[in-house]
Design an enzyme around this catalytic site. Structure first.
Site, PDB file in Angstrom:
ATOM      1  N   THR A  96       0.905  -1.427  -0.056  1.00  0.00           N
ATOM      2  CA  THR A  96       0.080   0.025   0.005  1.00  0.00           C
ATOM      3  C   THR A  96       0.779   1.261   0.023  1.00  0.00           C
ATOM      4  OG1 THR A  96      -1.752  -1.139   1.242  1.00  0.00           O
ATOM      5  CG2 THR A  96      -1.819   1.195   1.056  1.00  0.00           C
ATOM      6  N   ARG A  97       1.600   1.461   1.138  1.00  0.00           N
ATOM      7  CA  ARG A  97       2.433   2.750   1.199  1.00  0.00           C
ATOM      8  C   ARG A  97       3.512   2.823   0.218  1.00  0.00           C
ATOM      9  NH1 ARG A  97      -0.553   1.225   5.141  1.00  0.00           N
ATOM     10  NH2 ARG A  97       0.428  -0.619   4.973  1.00  0.00           N
ATOM     11  N   HIS A 157      14.961  -2.523   4.997  1.00  0.00           N
ATOM     12  CA  HIS A 157      13.717  -1.783   4.526  1.00  0.00           C
ATOM     13  C   HIS A 157      14.067  -0.194   4.573  1.00  0.00           C
ATOM     14  CE1 HIS A 157       9.916  -0.297   3.315  1.00  0.00           C
ATOM     15  NE2 HIS A 157       9.206  -0.904   3.853  1.00  0.00           N
ATOM     16  N   ARG A 165       6.279   8.317   4.029  1.00  0.00           N
ATOM     17  CA  ARG A 165       7.025   7.508   2.925  1.00  0.00           C
ATOM     18  C   ARG A 165       7.035   8.195   1.692  1.00  0.00           C
ATOM     19  NH1 ARG A 165       6.772   2.159   3.504  1.00  0.00           N
ATOM     20  NH2 ARG A 165       8.241   2.401   1.458  1.00  0.00           N
ATOM     21  N   ASP A 217       5.996  -3.483  15.067  1.00  0.00           N
ATOM     22  CA  ASP A 217       5.610  -3.965  13.725  1.00  0.00           C
ATOM     23  C   ASP A 217       4.787  -5.305  13.703  1.00  0.00           C
ATOM     24  OD1 ASP A 217       5.405  -4.129  10.916  1.00  0.00           O
ATOM     25  OD2 ASP A 217       7.755  -4.660  10.730  1.00  0.00           O
ATOM     26  N   ARG A 220      10.681  -4.429  -4.683  1.00  0.00           N
ATOM     27  CA  ARG A 220       9.969  -4.996  -3.520  1.00  0.00           C
ATOM     28  C   ARG A 220       9.990  -6.402  -3.509  1.00  0.00           C
ATOM     29  NH1 ARG A 220       6.890  -2.881   0.700  1.00  0.00           N
ATOM     30  NH2 ARG A 220       5.323  -4.239   1.473  1.00  0.00           N
ATOM     31  N   GLN A 254      11.534   2.930   4.750  1.00  0.00           N
ATOM     32  CA  GLN A 254      10.988   2.901   6.051  1.00  0.00           C
ATOM     33  C   GLN A 254      11.734   3.628   7.052  1.00  0.00           C
ATOM     34  OE1 GLN A 254       7.666   2.135   6.526  1.00  0.00           O
ATOM     35  NE2 GLN A 254       8.019   3.426   8.375  1.00  0.00           N
ATOM     36  N   CYS A 278       5.012   1.022  11.382  1.00  0.00           N
ATOM     37  CA  CYS A 278       5.079   1.048   9.858  1.00  0.00           C
ATOM     38  C   CYS A 278       3.957   0.612   8.991  1.00  0.00           C
ATOM     39  CB  CYS A 278       6.269   0.250   9.343  1.00  0.00           C
ATOM     40  SG  CYS A 278       6.154  -1.367   9.287  1.00  0.00           S
ATOM     41  N   LEU A 279       2.748   0.083   9.758  1.00  0.00           N
ATOM     42  CA  LEU A 279       1.701  -0.481   9.108  1.00  0.00           C
ATOM     43  C   LEU A 279       1.967  -1.823   8.168  1.00  0.00           C
ATOM     44  CD1 LEU A 279      -0.321   2.803   8.620  1.00  0.00           C
ATOM     45  CD2 LEU A 279      -0.242   1.490  10.814  1.00  0.00           C
TER      46      LEU A 279
END
Length: 325
Positions: A58-59, A135, A298, A231, A108, A138, A271-272
């Protein structure tokens, strides 16, 4: 040519530049000045930035596509069902083809070895947008968020991580230590940080006068912390082990009891995506939470990375005078 694989590969000064650039572009974006927007939009007009994603997002997808568009580039999303990467075509061949047609590849992927293969064979910068080891995007976003709220350049801070030993904390720990922030990491028994991350962190801590502590006690880690971070306990691809992991992580939820040991003005970050087993609702949605500002940042982290690695071809000093700290 410079690639962004992990924060460990950057000097403290280089990482600070990325955080400052992110802050600069946030101001530019929020101001909405037409002439300034047009100037930035012209920097990559006619260029393409590839998003090679083996994992859903998503982000990362929204921020990367938004950052590419901000600079006038055309983002091209290439999901695992869209291309032959690692299926009917080797990493070598696919990377050679993609990099010949684009200005940058945001990747990714699943394994760190896949990022290494992309770096080895690409003719354009590779930006690690998540692998099982690191990551870095992030970490840039997180340090920008901490700087905005608590300003680690003026205050001595402690960040406490409570949860899994994963890619997010691998980069965040190194980033914090590079910026003079003490780090306490609490993981359940049986889950340990990678030794190479610990070794690198201790070396940075020694030279920067910071502390890196690892424990299996969440209260110990949270004590006197300025920032509490967690997380997901179950990463993508680990759904098969959900019951086992939830049992292993019992007692590691960030809740009011844990937070009562932090400093009174602590901030909570995640960070979702988020699940309730990791953090209680009252903390996640409470007055100390900065998770949605963190998520927005982000976008500006991606802008900073495109600016340094694509527009300025890995030259961290180029255009630095125009950055507003």
């Amino acid at each position: 040519m410079r690639h962004l694989v992990s924060i460990k590969d950057l000097s403290s000064e280089e990482f600070a530049v990325l955080v400052d650039r992110a802050a600069h572009y946030k101001k530019v974006f929020k101001a909405g000045n037409l002439s300034e927007s047009q100037k930035n939009h012209a920097k990559l007009i006619g260029k393409t930035i590839a998003l090679v994603f083996s994992k859903r997002s998503t982000r990362t997808r929204i921020s990367t596509e938004g950052a590419a568009a901000f600079f006038g580039a055309q983002p091209m999303f290439l999901g695992r069902e869209d291309i032959q990467l690692g299926v009917n075509e080797t990493f070598h061949d696919t990377t050679k083809v993609i990099s010949s047609m684009v200005s940058c590849i945001f990747a990714r992927v699943n394994r760190h070895s896949e990022i290494q293969q992309l770096v080895k064979h690409s003719s354009v910068p590779i930006v690690n947008s998540l692998c099982d080891k690191f990551h870095p995007l992030q970490a840039i976003c997180d340090l920008l968020t901490i700087k905005e709220h608590l300003d680690y350049t003026k205050n001595k801070l402690k960040v406490a991580w409570i949860g899994d030993a994963n890619n997010v904390i691998n980069d965040m720990a190194i980033a914090c230590l590079k910026m003079g922030i003490d780090v306490a990491i609490s993981t359940p028994h049986g889950i340990e940080m990678d030794q190479d991350i610990i070794d690198a962190g201790l070396e940075i801590a020694k030279s920067n006068g910071t502390k890196l502590e690892c424990t299996h006690n969440s209260i110990e880690a949270a004590t006197n912390a300025d920032v509490l971070v967690t997380d997901t306990f179950i990463s993508m691809g680990e759904e098969y082990a959900k019951a086992t992991k939830l049992k292993q992580f019992q007692g590691f939820q960030v809740n009011s009891e844990v937070c009562s040991h932090a400093k009174p003005n602590y901030k909570f970050m995640h960070c979702l995506p988020r699940h309730e087993e990791e953090v209680s609702d009252d903390i996640f949605y409470g007055e100390h939470s900065i998770v949605f500002e963190e998520a927005e940042n982000r976008l500006y982290a991606a802008m900073a990375v495109i600016d340094v690695f694509v527009i300025n071809k890995g030259d961290f000093s180029a255009g630095h005078d125009s950055v507003s700290n």
